[in-house]
Motif scaffolding. Structure first.
Motif, PDB file in Angstrom:
ATOM      1  N   ALA A 364       0.735  -1.297  -0.014  1.00 55.57           N
ATOM      2  CA  ALA A 364       0.130  -0.048  -0.049  1.00 55.57           C
ATOM      3  C   ALA A 364       0.811   1.241   0.006  1.00 55.57           C
ATOM      4  CB  ALA A 364      -0.978  -0.134   1.094  1.00 55.57           C
ATOM      5  N   VAL A 365       1.893   1.196   0.885  1.00 60.74           N
ATOM      6  CA  VAL A 365       3.054   2.264   0.878  1.00 60.74           C
ATOM      7  C   VAL A 365       3.403   2.511  -0.665  1.00 60.74           C
ATOM      8  CG1 VAL A 365       4.838   3.274   1.830  1.00 60.74           C
ATOM      9  CG2 VAL A 365       3.272   2.330   3.283  1.00 60.74           C
ATOM     10  N   LEU A 366       3.982   1.407  -1.016  1.00 54.87           N
ATOM     11  CA  LEU A 366       4.560   1.690  -2.495  1.00 54.87           C
ATOM     12  C   LEU A 366       3.432   1.874  -3.477  1.00 54.87           C
ATOM     13  CD1 LEU A 366       6.548  -1.753  -2.738  1.00 54.87           C
ATOM     14  CD2 LEU A 366       7.539   0.526  -2.076  1.00 54.87           C
ATOM     15  N   ALA A 367       2.301   1.624  -3.274  1.00 53.06           N
ATOM     16  CA  ALA A 367       1.259   2.253  -4.376  1.00 53.06           C
ATOM     17  C   ALA A 367       1.132   3.813  -4.169  1.00 53.06           C
ATOM     18  CB  ALA A 367      -0.237   1.377  -4.078  1.00 53.06           C
ATOM     19  N   ARG A 368       1.023   4.149  -2.897  1.00 51.43           N
ATOM     20  CA  ARG A 368       1.190   5.826  -2.585  1.00 51.43           C
ATOM     21  C   ARG A 368       2.225   6.436  -3.541  1.00 51.43           C
ATOM     22  NH1 ARG A 368       0.223   7.180   3.451  1.00 51.43           N
ATOM     23  NH2 ARG A 368      -0.042   9.467   2.389  1.00 51.43           N
ATOM     24  N   VAL A 369       3.331   5.549  -3.203  1.00 48.29           N
ATOM     25  CA  VAL A 369       4.730   6.331  -3.895  1.00 48.29           C
ATOM     26  C   VAL A 369       4.400   6.128  -5.580  1.00 48.29           C
ATOM     27  CG1 VAL A 369       7.064   5.906  -4.446  1.00 48.29           C
ATOM     28  CG2 VAL A 369       6.224   5.710  -2.126  1.00 48.29           C
ATOM     29  N   VAL A 390      12.827   1.389  -1.558  1.00 49.81           N
ATOM     30  CA  VAL A 390      11.471   2.018  -2.050  1.00 49.81           C
ATOM     31  C   VAL A 390      11.389   2.214  -3.515  1.00 49.81           C
ATOM     32  CG1 VAL A 390       9.561   3.816  -1.762  1.00 49.81           C
ATOM     33  CG2 VAL A 390      11.090   3.028   0.378  1.00 49.81           C
ATOM     34  N   ARG A 391      12.571   2.737  -4.058  1.00 47.31           N
ATOM     35  CA  ARG A 391      12.624   2.920  -5.426  1.00 47.31           C
ATOM     36  C   ARG A 391      12.717   1.731  -6.316  1.00 47.31           C
ATOM     37  NH1 ARG A 391      18.157   4.843  -7.258  1.00 47.31           N
ATOM     38  NH2 ARG A 391      18.328   2.735  -6.992  1.00 47.31           N
ATOM     39  N   ASP A 392      13.509   0.700  -6.047  1.00 50.43           N
ATOM     40  CA  ASP A 392      13.592  -0.653  -6.699  1.00 50.43           C
ATOM     41  C   ASP A 392      12.364  -1.282  -6.633  1.00 50.43           C
ATOM     42  OD1 ASP A 392      16.046   0.162  -7.409  1.00 50.43           O
ATOM     43  OD2 ASP A 392      16.871  -1.183  -5.949  1.00 50.43           O
ATOM     44  N   MET A 393      11.606  -1.316  -5.330  1.00 49.97           N
ATOM     45  CA  MET A 393      10.438  -2.275  -5.229  1.00 49.97           C
ATOM     46  C   MET A 393       9.135  -1.585  -6.044  1.00 49.97           C
ATOM     47  SD  MET A 393      11.315  -4.715  -3.646  1.00 49.97           S
ATOM     48  CE  MET A 393      12.679  -5.020  -4.389  1.00 49.97           C
ATOM     49  N   THR A 394       9.229  -0.186  -5.939  1.00 55.06           N
ATOM     50  CA  THR A 394       8.383   0.439  -6.801  1.00 55.06           C
ATOM     51  C   THR A 394       8.076   0.336  -8.276  1.00 55.06           C
ATOM     52  OG1 THR A 394       8.205   2.239  -4.863  1.00 55.06           O
ATOM     53  CG2 THR A 394       6.994   2.840  -7.170  1.00 55.06           C
ATOM     54  N   LYS A 395       9.352   0.057  -8.662  1.00 58.18           N
ATOM     55  CA  LYS A 395       9.713  -0.209 -10.131  1.00 58.18           C
ATOM     56  C   LYS A 395       9.181  -1.849 -10.415  1.00 58.18           C
ATOM     57  CE  LYS A 395      13.424   2.758 -11.362  1.00 58.18           C
ATOM     58  NZ  LYS A 395      14.748   3.265 -11.793  1.00 58.18           N
ATOM     59  N   ARG A 396       9.566  -2.597  -9.283  1.00 57.60           N
ATOM     60  CA  ARG A 396       9.249  -3.993  -9.491  1.00 57.60           C
ATOM     61  C   ARG A 396       7.709  -4.443  -9.546  1.00 57.60           C
ATOM     62  NH1 ARG A 396      11.374  -8.762  -5.223  1.00 57.60           N
ATOM     63  NH2 ARG A 396      10.264 -10.346  -6.098  1.00 57.60           N
ATOM     64  N   ARG A 404       2.688  -5.112 -11.927  1.00 60.59           N
ATOM     65  CA  ARG A 404       3.604  -5.902 -12.655  1.00 60.59           C
ATOM     66  C   ARG A 404       3.364  -7.445 -11.983  1.00 60.59           C
ATOM     67  NH1 ARG A 404       9.169  -2.701 -14.069  1.00 60.59           N
ATOM     68  NH2 ARG A 404       8.212  -1.406 -15.259  1.00 60.59           N
ATOM     69  N   GLN A 405       3.333  -7.588 -10.634  1.00 62.97           N
ATOM     70  CA  GLN A 405       3.308  -9.029  -9.977  1.00 62.97           C
ATOM     71  C   GLN A 405       2.413  -8.786  -8.824  1.00 62.97           C
ATOM     72  OE1 GLN A 405       7.063 -10.213  -8.672  1.00 62.97           O
ATOM     73  NE2 GLN A 405       8.090  -9.812 -10.471  1.00 62.97           N
ATOM     74  N   ALA A 406       1.707  -9.698  -8.659  1.00 60.19           N
ATOM     75  CA  ALA A 406       0.641  -9.814  -7.472  1.00 60.19           C
ATOM     76  C   ALA A 406       1.421 -10.386  -5.998  1.00 60.19           C
ATOM     77  CB  ALA A 406      -0.358 -10.689  -7.636  1.00 60.19           C
ATOM     78  N   ARG A 407       2.591 -11.028  -6.060  1.00 62.46           N
ATOM     79  CA  ARG A 407       3.418 -11.296  -4.971  1.00 62.46           C
ATOM     80  C   ARG A 407       3.922 -10.122  -4.382  1.00 62.46           C
ATOM     81  NH1 ARG A 407       4.646 -16.135  -2.825  1.00 62.46           N
ATOM     82  NH2 ARG A 407       3.925 -17.297  -4.657  1.00 62.46           N
ATOM     83  N   THR A 408       3.970 -10.006  -3.296  1.00 62.76           N
ATOM     84  CA  THR A 408       4.787  -9.211  -2.324  1.00 62.76           C
ATOM     85  C   THR A 408       5.695  -9.822  -1.336  1.00 62.76           C
ATOM     86  OG1 THR A 408       3.155  -9.099  -0.714  1.00 62.76           O
ATOM     87  CG2 THR A 408       3.065  -7.463  -2.271  1.00 62.76           C
ATOM     88  N   ALA A 409       5.641 -11.102  -1.266  1.00 64.82           N
ATOM     89  CA  ALA A 409       6.580 -12.075  -0.293  1.00 64.82           C
ATOM     90  C   ALA A 409       7.194 -12.904  -0.922  1.00 64.82           C
ATOM     91  CB  ALA A 409       5.650 -12.128   1.238  1.00 64.82           C
ATOM     92  N   GLN A 410       8.395 -13.340  -0.679  1.00 63.03           N
ATOM     93  CA  GLN A 410       9.020 -14.554  -1.065  1.00 63.03           C
ATOM     94  C   GLN A 410       8.366 -15.823  -1.089  1.00 63.03           C
ATOM     95  OE1 GLN A 410      11.644 -14.852  -3.235  1.00 63.03           O
ATOM     96  NE2 GLN A 410      12.430 -12.734  -3.060  1.00 63.03           N
ATOM     97  N   PRO A 411       8.167 -16.724  -1.798  1.00 65.73           N
ATOM     98  CA  PRO A 411       7.468 -17.879  -1.617  1.00 65.73           C
ATOM     99  C   PRO A 411       8.096 -18.738  -0.383  1.00 65.73           C
ATOM    100  CG  PRO A 411       8.696 -17.990  -3.383  1.00 65.73           C
ATOM    101  CD  PRO A 411       8.772 -16.691  -3.122  1.00 65.73           C
ATOM    102  N   GLU A 412       7.261 -19.509   0.546  1.00 68.15           N
ATOM    103  CA  GLU A 412       8.152 -20.224   1.622  1.00 68.15           C
ATOM    104  C   GLU A 412       8.828 -21.444   1.085  1.00 68.15           C
ATOM    105  OE1 GLU A 412       8.591 -19.359   4.622  1.00 68.15           O
ATOM    106  OE2 GLU A 412       7.260 -17.582   4.493  1.00 68.15           O
ATOM    107  N   PRO A 413       9.768 -22.148   1.582  1.00 67.21           N
ATOM    108  CA  PRO A 413      10.448 -23.433   1.207  1.00 67.21           C
ATOM    109  C   PRO A 413       9.226 -24.296   0.824  1.00 67.21           C
ATOM    110  CG  PRO A 413      11.632 -22.571   2.878  1.00 67.21           C
ATOM    111  CD  PRO A 413      10.312 -21.674   2.883  1.00 67.21           C
ATOM    112  N   ASP A 414       8.365 -24.580   1.715  1.00 62.27           N
ATOM    113  CA  ASP A 414       7.333 -25.619   1.249  1.00 62.27           C
ATOM    114  C   ASP A 414       6.732 -25.514  -0.125  1.00 62.27           C
ATOM    115  OD1 ASP A 414       8.031 -26.698   3.639  1.00 62.27           O
ATOM    116  OD2 ASP A 414       6.388 -25.917   4.611  1.00 62.27           O
ATOM    117  N   GLU A 415       6.654 -24.281  -0.458  1.00 64.11           N
ATOM    118  CA  GLU A 415       6.070 -23.932  -1.908  1.00 64.11           C
ATOM    119  C   GLU A 415       7.006 -24.124  -2.861  1.00 64.11           C
ATOM    120  OE1 GLU A 415       3.748 -20.088  -3.906  1.00 64.11           O
ATOM    121  OE2 GLU A 415       4.339 -19.967  -1.998  1.00 64.11           O
TER     122      GLU A 415
END
Length: 532
Positions: A364-369, A390-396, A404-415
């Motif tokens: 949400a913060v990145l969306a405001r940026v 913040v700059r890199d993640m906003t571009k990502r 560009r991507q719906a995921r915000t967190a890294q996938p867990e090892p089980d996944e």
């Protein structure tokens, strides 16, 4: 009115032969230094002189070393000021036995015996071990930035250095033509320098540029080919790409101290200096002291831990129980390195540890940026990260056409583990793994290396380290880090005033840092002896 005063005659000679020991109280620091130096093995100092006794007489190395150590104990490093104190200060006269070596002799002694002075660190540590001041249960590792004896504005590029060499040569030629005319010049004395010292520093700066890691694509590919030819093995991992290589400004070297570097400093932006790596016990005894010329602390965790183990083995202090370090040393490799002890390294900066922000709130913060409602720095303060993150993640996560991507967190090892195992067996492509896990190709490469047993996945190592730090024993041990290492830097920089090296070049700076840390340990040893 008659006043009863003590009379004294300045012309009155001593009625009995004086003793310099009567000039100071018995518990003075000078006598402590004299006694310590008498216990040290000074074989390396005496080995530098002729064994047959021929030649001019020299000052006793034991006396010279005592003067040098006492000077550093009192925050004095200037050879000229030490020379003045040898005349005016009673404590210096006591240590020097009323001898007055000049500043040139003092400077030559420090330079000639720099390796032997650096080696004294282990002997002083041994004295602390014998006094029972060294507890090997916990050792904290950290680094501090110290200025070099060089100006930031003395940095030059290769082209500027080459131009300086040509200008120097032209200047010397003109001076020789004016001095000699048509003569050969052999009539000049042998000690006519002709700017030789400056040219040597320029050559050293050019050599430093050659030794620095290349940043352009062609040079990096050449370095890669050279390493493969030397080892006979191919280098694993992705190859550099012409469009992905960082292209910062031209590489520079300092003409005053070529070994020093431009180092980032949180309080001053940047500085010309060194990164002094240090390890200390919970009682603030320094057990390892090394100097590097890099801002990043990560590559130095394993070397400094190894240095601690070597110093402990030499001093008879036993084995280290736990190494603790702040987030500047965090890597998955450091967390799982075999250093002969347990390892506790913070996995993220303190701001993250104070207030963990949910992933949805981060997005949400990145969306405001992205909408222009917040600046990069404002968002960084909210999230507790740098504005570059913040700059890199906003571009990502955001682009001109939406997320560009719906995921915000890294996938867990089980996944991700089953998906990467399929990739390792060749059942799916790397692109398919990236699409399925919604991660970058570089992240997939890291996961694949973990599955193949080539490296430990940093996210798995991070989760394991967070669990250790969250445990009662781990949390209690890590809280001792700040109280172990920070007072060392506070004493050295604030109390003794050592914020800048006085010598130049890595070997000289390394010897000076070890002498400073040895002095710190000696002062701790004296305090312990006085309170025992």
């Amino acid at each position: 009115m008659v006043v009863n005063v003590r009379s004294g005659g300045r012309d009155q000679g001593f009625l009995l032969p004086p003793s310099v020991r009567d000039w100071l109280p018995g518990d003075h620091l000078a006598f402590f230094v004299i006694d310590v130096v008498a216990e040290l093995d000074l074989t390396a100092f005496y080995a530098a002189f002729r064994a047959d006794g021929r030649g001019g007489a020299v000052y006793d190395p034991e006396m010279m070393l005592g003067v040098l150590i006492y000077a550093y104990c009192t925050g004095e490093r200037s050879s000229r000021r030490i020379e003045k104190r040898l005349v005016e200060d009673v404590a210096y006269r006591v240590i020097a036995v009323n001898q007055t070596p000049d500043h040139a002799t003092l400077a030559r002694f420090r330079a000639r015996h720099q390796d032997a002075i650096a080696a004294l660190f282990s002997q002083v540590l041994g004295l602390c071990v014998k006094a029972g001041l060294v507890d090997a249960g916990l050792v904290a590792i950290d680094g501090t930035k110290i200025e070099a004896d060089a100006s930031y504005f003395a940095n030059r590029t290769r082209d500027e250095l080459a131009a300086a060499v040509l200008a120097e040569a032209a200047e010397v030629d003109a001076a020789e033509d004016e001095q000699h005319g048509d003569r050969s010049g052999s009539e000049l004395p042998d000690d006519w320098s002709g700017g030789r010292g400056r040219r040597e520093r320029i050559r050293a700066a050019l050599a430093e540029l050659d030794g620095q890691k290349a940043r352009d694509y062609e040079a990096r590919m050449a370095e890669r080919a050279a390493k493969e030819a030397a080892t006979g093995k191919g280098i694993r991992g992705p190859k550099p790409k012409p469009d992905a290589v960082k292209r910062p400004g031209a590489r520079k070297a300092n003409t005053t101290d070529p070994h020093s570097r431009i180092i980032a400093h949180k309080a001053r932006g940047v500085m010309q200096g060194y990164n002094a790596q240090t390890a200390a016990t919970k009682d603030q005894i320094v057990v390892a002291a090394e100097v590097t010329a890099t801002t990043n602390d990560q590559p130095h965790f394993v070397p400094i831990a190894a240095a601690v183990s070597e110093n402990f083995a030499e001093a008879g202090a036993g084995k280290v129980g736990t190494f603790v370090a702040d987030a500047g040393y965090w890597t998955g490799a450091n967390a799982t390195a075999e250093v002969g002890a347990d390892v506790l390294i913070a996995t993220r900066k303190q701001a993250w540890r104070r207030a963990e922000i949910p992933d949805d709130d981060k997005l949400a913060v990145l969306a405001r940026v992205n909408r222009g409602e917040l600046s990069l720095r404002q968002a960084g303060e909210i999230l507790g990260v740098s504005y570059t993150w913040v700059r890199d993640m906003t571009k990502r996560y955001f682009g001109k056409d939406g997320p560009r991507q719906a995921r915000t967190a890294q996938p867990e090892p089980d996944e991700w583990m089953p998906v990467i195992e399929k990739l390792a067996r060749g059942e799916i492509s790397k692109r398919a793994a990236c699409d399925q896990l919604q991660v970058s190709a570089g992240r997939v490469n890291t996961m694949l290396a973990h599955v193949r047993g080539e490296a430990v996945d940093p996210e798995i190592a991070r989760h394991a380290m967070d669990a250790k730090l969250a445990s009662e024993a781990g949390s209690k041990a890590y809280r001792k880090r700040q109280h172990s290492i920070e007072p060392v830097f506070g004493n050295i920089k604030n109390n003794l005033g050592y914020r800048r090296f006085t010598r130049r070049g890595m070997p000289a700076v390394h010897a000076e840092w070890r002498l400073i840390c040895s002095v710190h340990n000696l002062l701790k040893l004296r305090t312990a002896a006085a309170t025992a």
